[in-house]
Design a protein around this motif. Structure first.
Motif, PDB file in Angstrom:
ATOM      1  N   ARG A  93       0.860  -1.185   0.000  1.00  0.00           N
ATOM      2  CA  ARG A  93       0.000   0.000   0.000  1.00  0.00           C
ATOM      3  C   ARG A  93       0.892   1.228   0.000  1.00  0.00           C
ATOM      4  NH1 ARG A  93      -5.606  -1.525   3.047  1.00  0.00           N
ATOM      5  NH2 ARG A  93      -5.733  -3.637   2.183  1.00  0.00           N
ATOM      6  N   LEU A 144      -4.670   6.199  -2.275  1.00  0.00           N
ATOM      7  CA  LEU A 144      -3.930   5.065  -1.736  1.00  0.00           C
ATOM      8  C   LEU A 144      -3.832   4.017  -2.836  1.00  0.00           C
ATOM      9  CD1 LEU A 144      -2.727   3.277   0.537  1.00  0.00           C
ATOM     10  CD2 LEU A 144      -5.069   2.602   1.092  1.00  0.00           C
ATOM     11  N   TYR A 145      -2.610   3.635  -3.202  1.00  0.00           N
ATOM     12  CA  TYR A 145      -2.391   2.622  -4.226  1.00  0.00           C
ATOM     13  C   TYR A 145      -2.193   1.264  -3.547  1.00  0.00           C
ATOM     14  CZ  TYR A 145      -1.711   6.579  -7.336  1.00  0.00           C
ATOM     15  OH  TYR A 145      -1.893   7.737  -8.052  1.00  0.00           O
ATOM     16  N   VAL A 146      -2.949   0.281  -3.979  1.00  0.00           N
ATOM     17  CA  VAL A 146      -2.887  -1.051  -3.398  1.00  0.00           C
ATOM     18  C   VAL A 146      -2.399  -2.013  -4.461  1.00  0.00           C
ATOM     19  CG1 VAL A 146      -4.197  -2.886  -2.274  1.00  0.00           C
ATOM     20  CG2 VAL A 146      -4.788  -0.485  -1.849  1.00  0.00           C
ATOM     21  N   ALA A 161      -7.231  -6.156  -2.574  1.00  0.00           N
ATOM     22  CA  ALA A 161      -7.664  -4.758  -2.663  1.00  0.00           C
ATOM     23  C   ALA A 161      -8.944  -4.561  -1.856  1.00  0.00           C
ATOM     24  CB  ALA A 161      -7.890  -4.369  -4.113  1.00  0.00           C
ATOM     25  N   SER A 218     -12.171   0.116  -4.066  1.00  0.00           N
ATOM     26  CA  SER A 218     -11.027   0.408  -4.927  1.00  0.00           C
ATOM     27  C   SER A 218     -11.364   0.038  -6.365  1.00  0.00           C
ATOM     28  CB  SER A 218      -9.797  -0.367  -4.459  1.00  0.00           C
ATOM     29  OG  SER A 218     -10.040  -1.770  -4.508  1.00  0.00           O
TER      30      SER A 218
END
Length: 404
Positions: A60, A338-340, A345, A349
């Motif tokens: 994350r 927020l990049y997962v 996920a 998202s």
């Protein structure tokens, strides 16, 4: 070459897999691993390697522009996490400057990328800098703005700050702009350069908007002592060498002529005194004002001055960056990305285009310290102070840059 210092021992690796096998152990679970400028460099190598080789983990990532603020790695099926952060976001400045300012034992050495000693000094020197920084106020954070806010709330905030409705927050945020960077003349000359000493901390000494009072179109009632407002107005700025009001059009400019924008009463009152005409007040919101930041600014400025006299460079530098970091934290944006990365996920998202395993989550922060009217007031007041200096030199003005 990869170095790792855990506070007791220094380890050296020449393979990312070996490094991660060492640090991604239960004994280091919950640790934060700092790399200086890691958000632009080191973390990218870790990300690429894990994405390719470790399908038993997910990641994350919080970003600011193209730089990573933090990368959290979690072992799938467990709550075990490790976090990688960029120490530049906490203590801005080159590592060479920081190891000198904080007078640590392991100084940054002359570049020798094949030297184990060079890499070891980088790792241990950064650890010593962070230790000294944290020990100054006995607070730990990942970014300088968060550190300043925690210090303010723990030691200087006397009572809770009232929250505002999101509509009020969004309206006031429209007047939040930074410093004035412009070229006025292009001809050659012998120039003098002037810099305002602690411009933003000085602006923090006066009252700032605190408690929301309601809708009003009465600019005259806002006296900057116990009432400050924000107004959507149409104004006409006459021809002048230093127009006083900002306007955003792809970048921040300071135009003459007629235009419409949202301004704080701090800036509007000063503009009216300089000949700007208010054509129409479309809407306004006013606040009760108090000097709630004064003690923080005075205390840290005093500590900075004392440290400078006593040659305590570490304390001086810490106070300096904390003085300039608090006001902007009040304008933190509510929505963050927020990049997962991985198969786990969260709900809400959605996958990024052209990516098989990266999803993005729009994270909404409910932080109580998000009060952009405070930040907007500080920057408005700073621009007003700056205008006064700029006007004093008339046509002998070539360039301005925030506080100089």
């Amino acid at each position: 070459m990869i170095g790792f210092y855990n506070g007791e021992s220094y380890y050296q690796f020449q393979d990312i897999g070996e490094f991660l096998s060492c640090v991604l152990q239960p004994r280091y679970a919950g640790w934060r691993f700092f790399a200086h400028f890691g958000g632009r460099f080191d973390v990218h190598f870790i990300f690429d390697w894990l994405r390719k080789n470790r399908r038993d983990t997910d990641m994350r990532i919080y970003c600011s522009g193209s730089a990573v603020i933090s990368l959290t790695i979690r072992k799938l099926g467990t709550s075990i996490k490790w976090r990688f952060a960029d120490s530049y976001r906490l203590i801005p400045g080159s590592l060479e400057k920081l190891t000198n300012e904080y007078a640590v034992e392991h100084k940054k050495l002359s570049k020798d990328f094949l030297s184990v000693v060079y890499n070891m000094h980088d790792c241990i020197g950064l650890y010593e800098v962070l230790t000294s920084f944290y020990d100054t106020f006995d607070i730990c954070s990942e970014t300088i703005a968060t550190h300043a806010m925690r210090l303010f709330r723990m030691k200087y905030l006397k009572k809770g700050l009232p929250a505002t409705h999101l509509n009020v927050e969004d309206f006031c945020r429209q007047s939040y702009w930074g410093g004035r960077c412009e070229v006025y003349r292009y001809d050659k000359a012998n120039l003098n350069h002037y810099d305002v000493n602690s411009l933003y901390p000085y602006a923090m000494l006066q009252s700032v908007p605190v408690a929301y009072e309601g809708v009003s179109c009465d600019i005259d009632s806002c006296n900057n002592i116990n009432q400050i407002g924000f107004f959507d107005v149409t104004v006409t700025a006459p021809e002048m060498h230093v127009p006083p009001l900002p306007y955003f059009n792809k970048r921040l400019i300071f135009p003459v002529g007629t235009f419409r924008a949202v301004f704080s009463s701090v800036e509007l009152v000063a503009a009216i005194e300089r000949g700007v005409k208010i054509e129409k007040v479309h809407y306004g919101r006013v606040f009760f004002a108090e000097p709630i930041l004064r003690e923080y600014a005075e205390s840290l400025f005093k500590m900075k001055a004392e440290a400078e006299r006593e040659g305590k460079t570490a304390v001086r530098y810490t106070c300096k960056i904390l003085l300039n970091s608090l006001y902007g934290k009040f304008a933190q944006r509510r929505t963050q990305d927020l990049y997962v990365i991985g198969d786990d996920a969260p709900i809400g998202s959605f996958p990024l285009p052209h990516s098989r395993d990266i999803s993005i989550v729009k994270y909404f922060s409910r932080a109580v310290h998000v009060l952009p009217h405070i930040s907007a007031c500080i920057t408005s007041r700073s621009r007003v102070i700056q205008v006064g200096y700029m006007e004093s030199v008339g046509n002998s003005l070539w360039y301005s840059d925030t506080d100089s």
